[in-house]
Design an enzyme around this catalytic site. Sequence first.
Site, mmCIF file in Angstrom:
data_model
loop_
_atom_site.group_PDB
_atom_site.id
_atom_site.type_symbol
_atom_site.label_atom_id
_atom_site.label_comp_id
_atom_site.label_asym_id
_atom_site.label_seq_id
_atom_site.Cartn_x
_atom_site.Cartn_y
_atom_site.Cartn_z
ATOM 1 N N LYS A 154 0.825 -1.166 -0.226
ATOM 2 C CA LYS A 154 0.136 -0.078 -0.023
ATOM 3 C C LYS A 154 1.046 1.532 0.036
ATOM 4 O O LYS A 154 1.680 1.478 0.989
ATOM 5 C CB LYS A 154 -0.777 0.722 0.986
ATOM 6 C CG LYS A 154 -2.285 1.464 0.923
ATOM 7 C CD LYS A 154 -2.241 2.110 2.305
ATOM 8 C CE LYS A 154 -1.677 3.065 2.671
ATOM 9 N NZ LYS A 154 -1.622 3.767 2.078
ATOM 10 N N GLY A 187 7.631 5.532 7.241
ATOM 11 C CA GLY A 187 6.870 6.633 7.573
ATOM 12 C C GLY A 187 6.775 7.819 8.651
ATOM 13 O O GLY A 187 7.836 7.494 9.634
ATOM 14 N N SER A 188 6.028 8.240 9.182
ATOM 15 C CA SER A 188 6.257 9.528 10.360
ATOM 16 C C SER A 188 5.672 8.358 11.754
ATOM 17 O O SER A 188 5.671 7.709 11.889
ATOM 18 C CB SER A 188 5.193 10.502 10.611
ATOM 19 O OG SER A 188 4.014 9.437 10.347
ATOM 20 N N GLY A 198 3.792 5.184 12.804
ATOM 21 C CA GLY A 198 4.364 3.951 13.050
ATOM 22 C C GLY A 198 4.019 3.308 14.367
ATOM 23 O O GLY A 198 4.125 2.249 15.078
ATOM 24 N N GLU A 254 10.478 2.252 9.792
ATOM 25 C CA GLU A 254 11.720 3.695 9.458
ATOM 26 C C GLU A 254 10.697 4.469 9.839
ATOM 27 O O GLU A 254 9.910 5.031 8.608
ATOM 28 C CB GLU A 254 12.498 3.172 8.643
ATOM 29 C CG GLU A 254 13.349 1.819 8.634
ATOM 30 C CD GLU A 254 14.918 2.090 9.251
ATOM 31 O OE1 GLU A 254 14.506 3.317 9.585
ATOM 32 O OE2 GLU A 254 14.714 0.944 9.360
ATOM 33 N N GLN A 296 1.701 20.153 3.696
ATOM 34 C CA GLN A 296 2.860 20.801 4.241
ATOM 35 C C GLN A 296 3.698 21.964 3.864
ATOM 36 O O GLN A 296 4.267 22.195 5.108
ATOM 37 C CB GLN A 296 3.822 19.631 3.326
ATOM 38 C CG GLN A 296 5.719 19.423 3.617
ATOM 39 C CD GLN A 296 5.598 18.939 4.642
ATOM 40 O OE1 GLN A 296 5.154 17.501 5.215
ATOM 41 N NE2 GLN A 296 6.308 19.309 5.681
ATOM 42 N N GLU A 348 10.564 16.873 14.339
ATOM 43 C CA GLU A 348 10.569 17.014 12.708
ATOM 44 C C GLU A 348 9.623 17.964 11.209
ATOM 45 O O GLU A 348 8.079 18.267 12.212
ATOM 46 C CB GLU A 348 10.313 15.564 11.952
ATOM 47 C CG GLU A 348 10.670 15.380 10.626
ATOM 48 C CD GLU A 348 10.719 13.530 10.239
ATOM 49 O OE1 GLU A 348 9.517 13.003 10.654
ATOM 50 O OE2 GLU A 348 11.275 13.090 9.594
HETATM 51 P P1 NAD Z 1 3.135 8.973 6.703
HETATM 52 O O1 NAD Z 1 2.922 8.471 8.692
HETATM 53 O O2 NAD Z 1 1.911 10.062 6.459
HETATM 54 O O3 NAD Z 1 1.738 8.052 6.321
HETATM 55 C C1 NAD Z 1 3.150 6.497 5.363
HETATM 56 C C2 NAD Z 1 2.077 5.366 5.274
HETATM 57 O O4 NAD Z 1 1.247 5.125 6.067
HETATM 58 C C3 NAD Z 1 1.460 6.096 4.008
HETATM 59 O O5 NAD Z 1 1.020 5.190 2.917
HETATM 60 C C4 NAD Z 1 -0.036 6.130 4.570
HETATM 61 O O6 NAD Z 1 -0.823 5.867 3.981
HETATM 62 C C5 NAD Z 1 -0.388 4.607 5.404
HETATM 63 N N1 NAD Z 1 -0.919 5.115 6.977
HETATM 64 C C6 NAD Z 1 -1.045 6.062 7.667
HETATM 65 N N2 NAD Z 1 -2.184 6.239 8.161
HETATM 66 C C7 NAD Z 1 -2.666 4.768 8.646
HETATM 67 C C8 NAD Z 1 -3.239 3.652 9.017
HETATM 68 N N3 NAD Z 1 -3.671 4.395 10.198
HETATM 69 N N4 NAD Z 1 -2.703 2.570 9.176
HETATM 70 C C9 NAD Z 1 -1.606 1.736 8.001
HETATM 71 N N5 NAD Z 1 -1.440 2.837 7.551
HETATM 72 C C10 NAD Z 1 -1.401 4.210 7.747
HETATM 73 O O7 NAD Z 1 4.186 9.430 6.500
HETATM 74 P P2 NAD Z 1 4.720 10.294 5.001
HETATM 75 O O8 NAD Z 1 3.584 12.132 5.350
HETATM 76 O O9 NAD Z 1 4.407 9.512 3.939
HETATM 77 O O10 NAD Z 1 6.149 10.355 5.147
HETATM 78 C C11 NAD Z 1 6.923 11.061 5.562
HETATM 79 C C12 NAD Z 1 7.635 10.567 7.088
HETATM 80 O O11 NAD Z 1 7.782 9.330 6.562
HETATM 81 C C13 NAD Z 1 7.933 11.764 7.628
HETATM 82 O O12 NAD Z 1 8.178 11.662 9.276
HETATM 83 C C14 NAD Z 1 9.818 10.419 7.373
HETATM 84 O O13 NAD Z 1 10.609 11.583 8.760
HETATM 85 C C15 NAD Z 1 9.605 9.460 7.562
HETATM 86 N N6 NAD Z 1 10.602 9.001 6.489
HETATM 87 C C16 NAD Z 1 11.266 7.934 7.194
HETATM 88 C C17 NAD Z 1 12.352 7.176 6.337
HETATM 89 C C18 NAD Z 1 13.051 6.043 7.310
HETATM 90 O O14 NAD Z 1 13.756 5.552 6.188
HETATM 91 N N7 NAD Z 1 13.626 6.706 8.535
HETATM 92 C C19 NAD Z 1 12.419 7.458 4.627
HETATM 93 C C20 NAD Z 1 11.689 7.991 4.513
HETATM 94 C C21 NAD Z 1 10.667 8.831 5.377
#
Ligand code: NAD
Length: 476
Positions: A170, A223-224, A228, A245, A326, A378
């Site tokens: 996804k 993701g965030s 996470g 991550e 953003q 962040e």
């Molecule tokens: P996000 O957490 O909003 O979304 C990430 C993913 O999770 C998306 O596909 C989203 O649809 C999904 N998601 C959201 N709510 C969910 C839920 N309740 N259940 C299951 N899935 C859900 O993050 P974003 O805004 O897309 O990305 C930015 C973040 O990602 C930043 O915090 C950045 O630091 C982080 N990031 C980390 C790394 C790493 O390797 N450490 C790499 C790239 C980005």
Amino acid sequence: MKRNYIGGEWVDSPNHSSNINPSDTHDIIGQYARADAAQLRDAVAAAQDAFPVWSVSTPQQRFDALDAIGSEILTRRAELGDLLAREEGKTLPEAIGEVSRAGQIFKFFAGEALRIPGELLGSVRPGVGVEITREPIGVVGIITPWNFPIAIPAWKIAPALAYGNCVVIKPADLVPGSAWALSEIISRSGLPRGVFNLIMGRGADVGAVLLEDPRVTAITFTGSIATGQSIARACAARMAKFQLEMGGKNPMVVLDDADIDTAVSCAVQSAFYSTGQRCTASSRIIVTEGIHDRFVTSMVERMRHISVGNAREQGIEMGPVVDASQLAQDLDYIAIAQAEGGHLAFGGRPLEYETPGFYLQPTLFTETTNAMRINREEVFGPIANVVRARNYDEALTMANDTQFGLSAGIATTSLKHATHFKRHAQAGMVMVNLPTAGVDYHVPFGGRKGSSYGAREQGRYAAEFYTTVKTSYTLA
Ligand code: NAD
């Protein structure tokens, strides 16, 4: 209209989302299906049905599929890079670089599929042999963010398949185009039906359902932090394996003995390339007294020449922010930094361009402290803050004074300080005289503290997550 890929078929959904170019909001890249919970469950069922066959596929079958995927990505890197720049707002060279990386990752894991290792040991009991093997774990659920829309899907899908697992991915709802293009390539790579499935849609709608499905053995998420943490709770509740991550607040230390050009170049790349929207970006620049003023002057001078504009145009060094929310978040943090007493040394304002988009000046605050919110949370935008340190020891203490631990950088010509920093920086990745962002594809990637949880990604360390270990005893 771009559809989901379920059990070897392209399937439409009742709802769709528009993929909008952040460099030109009049440019709609396409309509992408938004799956519902029932389609997500169909994809999991297809993956589960395919697992008995794929889990015992030969190394050659896996190599052939992954190698073909990698070759096509690399052949089409310019076209796929343009799509990536168009939907995410990275500059063309950065976007083509990301696509190349995705291709190289598939090539790397094609090779890894041929050399999945085991161990043979003698038993402590007479006549008994011990064999340690790695087996696939089952159906892997992959959830990815918008900021690396092809590389992150690649670095999760490739090892999952190489080690014999089936996949339901996804990708981020905001930027689905690159993941869709990658899935289309994968759909023609000769994998049996159901081994790979794409489900596009909102996190709250389909992501959450993926987490709770008992047929999904493992979840890999980038993701965030907030998402996470909710993923950790959902996976722990049903004892699913998981890997997270998340965010960063990566420090970049500049010492008195640093080469000033190296220091400025590292800081500019760390803070502003990819519009600062990288988990490994540096927004905390910790500078020791003796070089502080010279560094700030050179940094501001360099920032005057950063060309901001439409990501797909030649000569642009920094594209737009990814979307309106953003941009609003970045502007909020700029206001917070000013209210907390930071000195705005450069930037801070949105920019207009010929095409309407979410443009923001690269922004530098000086006279900040490590306790300010701008240095603790962040932001995920092109905003960096200089913090003054008395000496190396204080700089190191401040670098480590954060809830995060993804990447940490230092600019120095001192072997003693570089060596000490490599050992004592509390981060998963340490960079000496290099930007905090920008990593190789064949070595482990990941962090510690609040940035990451679970096994490392990439390189041969990926096997830890995508396999389970079996110990067999035989009495001959
Ligand atoms: P996000 O957490 O909003 O979304 C990430 C993913 O999770 C998306 O596909 C989203 O649809 C999904 N998601 C959201 N709510 C969910 C839920 N309740 N259940 C299951 N899935 C859900 O993050 P974003 O805004 O897309 O990305 C930015 C973040 O990602 C930043 O915090 C950045 O630091 C982080 N990031 C980390 C790394 C790493 O390797 N450490 C790499 C790239 C980005």
